[in-house]
Write a protein that holds these residues in place. Structure first.
Motif, PDB file in Angstrom:
ATOM      1  N   SER A   1       0.803   4.148  -2.904  1.00 37.38           N
ATOM      2  CA  SER A   1       0.511   5.203  -2.452  1.00 37.38           C
ATOM      3  C   SER A   1       1.669   6.495  -2.499  1.00 37.38           C
ATOM      4  O   SER A   1       1.239   7.546  -2.863  1.00 37.38           O
TER       5      SER A   1
ATOM      6  N   ASP B   1       0.716  -1.109   0.403  1.00 30.26           N
ATOM      7  CA  ASP B   1      -0.046  -0.055  -0.140  1.00 30.26           C
ATOM      8  C   ASP B   1       0.717   1.394  -0.056  1.00 30.26           C
ATOM      9  O   ASP B   1       0.503   2.452  -0.784  1.00 30.26           O
TER      10      ASP B   1
ATOM     11  N   GLN C   1      -3.322  -1.539  -3.379  1.00 30.35           N
ATOM     12  CA  GLN C   1      -3.423  -0.839  -2.189  1.00 30.35           C
ATOM     13  C   GLN C   1      -4.514  -1.536  -1.115  1.00 30.35           C
ATOM     14  O   GLN C   1      -4.926  -2.717  -1.264  1.00 30.35           O
TER      15      GLN C   1
END
Length: 330
Positions: A161, A157, A182
């Motif tokens: 991100s 994740d 994610q």
């Protein structure tokens, strides 16, 4: 005349030769790479995703439809395609050396528009990506947690991100492929409970869409305001759900006796990842992998150095215990 001048002055001739050799040695590190002829043929990729579909379904309903439209492209040498059980479809189109990658990208994009109407609706919603990148990986970047405070889902994740879009903007990078996804809220349904309550999966999907939405109801103290009004604030009557408990409490149906059937009555909710198809490890530790492909015409050494420099710059903001590794570097 000129040769006789240097024959009579051998020391001066040696000095001139040494100066020329030194200048040539120094110039090696400053030779412009742009002067080298393009050898690697440029390639364009088309990538689509069909969630929940088998490899055969992806091949028949996505890959073949796009392939059929990729005909008549100028200077195209060949194309290759792959369809896998994770729902991913990728088509690589290779053009003759010297072809303008931007022009080839535009032509592929125009051909793709002819196939979009024939693709499944869910594939169109996911989007079909067209990019300029080489076929092979330049390097693979990995993230590991040395102290074990972050598991594989946390690392993947964080990579998607915070790192994927930054690395994609590094000069020379054509594509960044993330081996993972994610965070996602997972709702695991019990088919026996669904049958017992007379519900379907579509009922659950509609309920989640109806309650997991942010609704704005206007403003408090908006213009035209009364005299002396100093406060202005937006009114939000419902916001996006965040925790598994909030998703578990979504009502699915209200019975005649006033009882409410909620998601927690027919399944369970947990915070997980969107897909579990890829699990990466580095020396036995969970890791997040980012594969770097070069842009067409880019220099491999300068691109790899730029990627490492950018990661070194961003490592100052990493969570405690996170470290960058390079399992594969050409």
């Amino acid at each position: 005349m000129l040769s006789r001048f240097f024959l009579k002055r051998p020391v001066f001739a040696w000095v001139i030769a040494i100066i020329i050799m030194g200048a040539g040695a120094l110039a090696i590190y400053n030779l412009p790479v742009s002067q080298y002829p393009p050898i690697a043929p440029p390639s364009i990729y088309v990538q689509a995703f069909y969630p929940g579909a088998s490899a055969e379904t992806v091949e028949n309903s996505v890959t073949q439809i796009i392939e059929q439209k990729m005909t008549g492209l100028d200077r195209m040498i060949y194309l290759s395609a792959t369809s896998d059980s994770s729902g991913s479809s990728r088509i690589e189109l290779t053009f003759e050396p010297g072809t303008d990658p931007d022009l080839a990208w535009a032509k592929v994009q125009n051909k793709l528009q002819l196939a979009m109407a024939s693709l499944p609706e869910v594939v169109q919603r996911q989007g079909v990506a067209v990019g300029k990148a080489t076929r092979n990986y330049l390097m693979i970047v990995g993230l590991i947690s040395e102290d074990g405070s972050m598991d594989g889902n946390d690392l993947r994740d964080y990579a998607q991100s915070n790192l994927e879009k930054v690395l994609a903007r590094v000069p020379g990078v054509g594509e960044v492929e993330n081996f993972g996804t994610q965070y996602a809220m997972r709702i695991w349904l019990n088919p026996d409970k669904l049958t017992e309550y007379g519900l379907t999966i579509e009922d659950v999907i509609r309920a989640v869409k109806a309650y997991n939405v942010e609704v704005s109801a206007g403003q408090f103290g908006g213009t035209p305001a009364v005299e002396g009004q100093r406060l202005n604030a937006s009114i939000v009557v419902q916001s996006l759900l965040k925790t598994p408990e909030e998703f578990a409490s979504i009502p699915l149906r209200v019975n005649q006796d006033g009882s409410i059937v909620r998601i927690k009555d027919i399944g369970r909710t947990e915070l997980g990842t969107e897909f579990y198809d890829v699990q990466a490890f580095y020396n036995g530790k969970p890791t997040a992998g980012l594969a770097i492909r070069m842009a067409s015409g880019a220099n491999a050494l300068s691109t790899a150095d730029a990627v490492k420099k950018k990661l070194e710059e961003m490592s100052r903001y990493f969570p405690p215990g996170m470290k960058v590794v390079y399992p594969y570097d050409t």
